[in-house]
Design an enzyme around this catalytic site. Structure first.
Site, PDB file in Angstrom:
ATOM      1  N   GLU A   1      -6.549  -9.321   0.265  1.00 30.54           N
ATOM      2  CA  GLU A   1      -6.265 -10.512   1.076  1.00 30.54           C
ATOM      3  C   GLU A   1      -7.445 -10.937   1.946  1.00 30.54           C
ATOM      4  O   GLU A   1      -7.542 -12.094   2.326  1.00 30.54           O
ATOM      5  CB  GLU A   1      -5.036 -10.245   1.963  1.00 30.54           C
ATOM      6  CG  GLU A   1      -5.301  -9.486   3.276  1.00 30.54           C
ATOM      7  CD  GLU A   1      -5.865  -8.078   3.074  1.00 30.54           C
ATOM      8  OE1 GLU A   1      -5.650  -7.504   2.002  1.00 30.54           O
ATOM      9  OE2 GLU A   1      -6.519  -7.570   4.001  1.00 30.54           O
TER      10      GLU A   1
ATOM     11  N   LYS B   1       0.828  -1.196   0.000  1.00 34.69           N
ATOM     12  CA  LYS B   1       0.000   0.000   0.000  1.00 34.69           C
ATOM     13  C   LYS B   1       0.867   1.253   0.000  1.00 34.69           C
ATOM     14  O   LYS B   1       1.984   1.224   0.495  1.00 34.69           O
ATOM     15  CB  LYS B   1      -0.861   0.023   1.275  1.00 34.69           C
ATOM     16  CG  LYS B   1      -2.031  -0.916   1.274  1.00 34.69           C
ATOM     17  CD  LYS B   1      -2.816  -0.788   2.570  1.00 34.69           C
ATOM     18  CE  LYS B   1      -3.984  -1.746   2.619  1.00 34.69           C
ATOM     19  NZ  LYS B   1      -5.018  -1.482   1.604  1.00 34.69           N
TER      20      LYS B   1
ATOM     21  N   ARG C   1     -10.613 -11.369   1.312  1.00 36.37           N
ATOM     22  CA  ARG C   1     -11.454 -12.407   0.713  1.00 36.37           C
ATOM     23  C   ARG C   1     -10.756 -13.759   0.712  1.00 36.37           C
ATOM     24  O   ARG C   1     -11.413 -14.801   0.721  1.00 36.37           O
ATOM     25  CB  ARG C   1     -11.891 -11.968  -0.700  1.00 36.37           C
ATOM     26  CG  ARG C   1     -10.757 -11.766  -1.667  1.00 36.37           C
ATOM     27  CD  ARG C   1     -11.144 -10.862  -2.846  1.00 36.37           C
ATOM     28  NE  ARG C   1     -11.096  -9.450  -2.480  1.00 36.37           N
ATOM     29  CZ  ARG C   1     -11.417  -8.443  -3.292  1.00 36.37           C
ATOM     30  NH1 ARG C   1     -11.829  -8.691  -4.527  1.00 36.37           N
ATOM     31  NH2 ARG C   1     -11.336  -7.200  -2.878  1.00 36.37           N
TER      32      ARG C   1
HETATM   33  N1  BES Z   1      -8.209  -3.683   4.148  1.00 32.68           N
HETATM   34  C1  BES Z   1      -8.334  -3.229   2.815  1.00 32.68           C
HETATM   35  C2  BES Z   1      -9.611  -2.408   2.603  1.00 32.68           C
HETATM   36  C3  BES Z   1      -9.679  -1.071   3.280  1.00 32.68           C
HETATM   37  C4  BES Z   1      -9.092   0.036   2.699  1.00 32.68           C
HETATM   38  C5  BES Z   1     -10.381  -0.928   4.454  1.00 32.68           C
HETATM   39  C6  BES Z   1      -9.195   1.277   3.327  1.00 32.68           C
HETATM   40  C7  BES Z   1     -10.495   0.318   5.073  1.00 32.68           C
HETATM   41  C8  BES Z   1      -9.911   1.412   4.494  1.00 32.68           C
HETATM   42  C9  BES Z   1      -8.368  -4.390   1.835  1.00 32.68           C
HETATM   43  O1  BES Z   1      -7.628  -5.498   2.205  1.00 32.68           O
HETATM   44  C10 BES Z   1      -7.814  -3.897   0.534  1.00 32.68           C
HETATM   45  O2  BES Z   1      -6.697  -3.480   0.523  1.00 32.68           O
HETATM   46  N2  BES Z   1      -8.609  -3.974  -0.538  1.00 32.68           N
HETATM   47  C11 BES Z   1      -8.199  -3.513  -1.812  1.00 32.68           C
HETATM   48  C12 BES Z   1      -8.718  -4.483  -2.847  1.00 32.68           C
HETATM   49  C13 BES Z   1      -8.182  -4.275  -4.228  1.00 32.68           C
HETATM   50  C14 BES Z   1      -6.706  -4.524  -4.273  1.00 32.68           C
HETATM   51  C15 BES Z   1      -8.915  -5.180  -5.169  1.00 32.68           C
HETATM   52  C16 BES Z   1      -8.760  -2.113  -2.011  1.00 32.68           C
HETATM   53  O3  BES Z   1      -9.872  -1.827  -1.551  1.00 32.68           O
HETATM   54  O4  BES Z   1      -8.070  -1.297  -2.597  1.00 32.68           O
HETATM   55 ZN    ZN Z   2      -7.395  -5.747   4.253  1.00 30.47          ZN
HETATM   56 ZN    ZN Z   3      -5.586  -5.338   1.646  1.00 29.51          ZN
END
Ligand code: BES
Ligand code: ZN
Ligand code: ZN
Length: 499
Positions: free
Chosen positions: A348, A276, A350
């Site tokens: 991750e 990230k 899912r």
């Molecule tokens: N934990 C995150 C989702 C999240 C982001 C929760 C910001 C709260 C605030 C999750 O694991 C994630 O990173 N999802 C990605 C999925 C994508 C790579 C398909 C996302 O939402 O960008």
């Molecule tokens: Zn996450």
């Molecule tokens: Zn994530």
């Protein structure tokens, strides 16, 4: 913190502050009139001078002398009488409690507003008073060294009209619920080095011992051996081993339905090798909010003993990059035999939920499965901090959840469960893939469809709490930290479940 109920008049309360709630253009209730007559005969004139009419969010606070002691008289506005909701009361109460906490008031007497104005029983208002007063006081202060910065506690006495016995029980039930919510918030707010998978699994074990719940904890080697390639694959990059925790509450009632709650427990989400950006990564300690909600809900359910069996399943892992981490392009195989192409290691949640859902569907065949997860950033963008998103394949589950949502004030909005979205997660080299296709941008929906592959036709709903789990200080009874989203909802669902 201590809270109790009394039928006695608030005019003889010995608390440092006396609180009243009024709707717009109110008339003085008997209790307010008596209080004014005893301690502030010109109250009506004072409120007129202040232009206080009871508008939503408004507040007056005046020093009075009662029984020879300086006290505060606080009157909080609930807004228009037409369409008053319990949520208006929750928010007004949250505002008042925060204000009194800042003023370092140590004891508070609350006059319950008329339950008939809200179309509810007085018991519900009493319960919600305990819930919200306790939640509003919460502040994660474990690492603040100065006493002055640590949270200020308040003792409450709730004044009402109904029978002391049932209203005292309602207040104590509210306290049990709120303590559970605050416990979930504490886990979420803890620094992620301290709250690792082993720590959270141990907390679940402690709860199970205390309330005689059945508890099973699978270790990483067992998880690998069972073929849970999603959970093991996400954990591969971390030095902390993953865990799968299963808590079971059994009602004494014969032939009761069984509902399963499944919560995402990523104790820190760096994104893994699909790392990230730095901005906001610090909030990814909240990525175990779903697991916290499930464990705390089971803790509360074990104490209030509803007539339903409840299974709580939490896959817990840390998502980190390293030489051992799962790579974008890798393929994992889940507990139910299905495979997924990991196109992005940051999707991750899912992957770990897939194994947990498969496990509970196979071994428990529950009447319903409800999963809860901080699953997609997109959900937080779309709904902001006010709504949890829901995807469901079953009207009964959906209706139960929406009814619990209305009762608790945990707002939920359904997403379209439309087969068209399934195309987004197909893959040429595995059964499915873990990111949506570029030209189908509805990531919150497609993440839900990914999960549906693992519930084996059990009635199911998925709740995305990415926006509602953390940093919602615009809701008066919350703050910058965790909210405990889902805890009150699950406890209410267990108490009111209708098959
Ligand atoms: N934990 C995150 C989702 C999240 C982001 C929760 C910001 C709260 C605030 C999750 O694991 C994630 O990173 N999802 C990605 C999925 C994508 C790579 C398909 C996302 O939402 O960008
Ligand atoms: Zn996450
Ligand atoms: Zn994530």
């Amino acid at each position: 913190m201590h809270i109790s109920y009394t039928e006695k008049s608030i005019t003889i309360a010995s608390a440092q502050a006396l609180i009243f709630f009024v709707h717009e253009n109110f008339e003085f209730s008997q209790a307010l009139q008596r209080t004014a007559d005893s301690f502030f005969p010109s109250l009506q004139q004072f409120l007129t001078n202040e232009s206080f009419t009871g508008k939503k969010g408004s507040l007056v606070s005046v020093p009075i002398v009662a029984q020879g002691v300086n006290r505060l008289l606080v009157i909080a506005g609930l807004g228009k009488k037409d369409g008053l909701t319990v949520e208006s009361y929750r928010r007004a109460l949250g505002t008042v409690v925060k204000m009194l906490q800042k003023k370092k008031v140590a004891s508070v007497a609350i006059q319950l507003p008329a339950a008939t104005d809200f179309n509810v029983h007085e018991e519900l208002l009493a319960q919600e008073t305990a819930v919200i007063a306790t939640m509003a006081l919460y502040h994660y202060d474990e690492y603040l060294s100065k006493d002055a910065q640590r949270k200020q506690d308040i003792d409450f006495i709730v004044h009402g009209h109904g029978s002391a016995e049932s209203l005292e029980a309602a207040v104590q039930k509210g306290l049990i619920i709120a303590r559970g919510v605050n416990q979930a918030r504490t886990w979420i707010d803890m620094p992620p080095a301290a709250l690792n998978p082993a720590y959270l699994a141990n907390e679940a074990e402690k709860i199970a011992k205390k309330h005689a719940l059945k508890c099973t904890v699978f270790s990483e080697p067992e998880i690998i051996k069972m073929g849970m390639g999603g959970l093991a694959g996400v954990s591969a990059g971390s030095d902390n081993d993953c865990k799968l925790v299963i808590l079971e509450y059994k009602t004494a009632k014969k032939d009761a339905p069984t509902i399963a709650f499944v919560g995402k427990g990523i104790t820190f989400d760096s994104g893994g090798l699909s790392i990230k950006p730095a901005a906001g990564m610090e909030n990814m300690k909240d990525d175990m909010s779903g697991a916290s909600a499930v464990i705390s809900a089971l803790d509360i359910i074990a104490q209030i003993k509803p007539d339903v069996n409840v299974i709580g399943v939490t896959p817990i892992a840390e998502n980190m990059p390293s030489g051992k981490a799962t790579r974008p392009g890798d393929i994992v195989r889940f507990y139910n035999g299905k495979t997924a192409e990991v196109r992005n290691t940051d999707a991750e949640g899912r992957l770990i939920l897939a194994d947990a859902l498969s496990y509970v569907a196979k071994h428990y065949k529950p009447n319903a499965i409800i999963d809860i997860a901080t699953l997609t950033g997109m959900c937080a963008y779309f709904f902001g901090p006010f709504y949890t998103a829901m995807l469901s394949n079953n009207k009964t589950v959906e209706n139960n959840i929406l009814a619990a949502s209305a009762r608790t004030g945990e707002k939920i909005w359904p997403l379209p469960h439309d087969e068209d979205y399934k195309q987004a997660i197909t893959s040429h080299i595995a059964d499915i893939q873990n990111t949506g296709k570029e030209n189908i941008k509805s990531g919150t929906i497609t993440a839900g469809f990914f999960l549906e592959n693992f519930v084996d036709n059990v009635p199911w709903a998925h709740l995305d709490i990415a926006g509602t789990s953390f940093d919602t200080p615009m809701i008066p009874y919350f703050n910058e930290g965790a909210t405990g989203a889902g805890v009150r909802l699950f406890v209410d669902l267990a108490q009111h479940w209708k098959n």
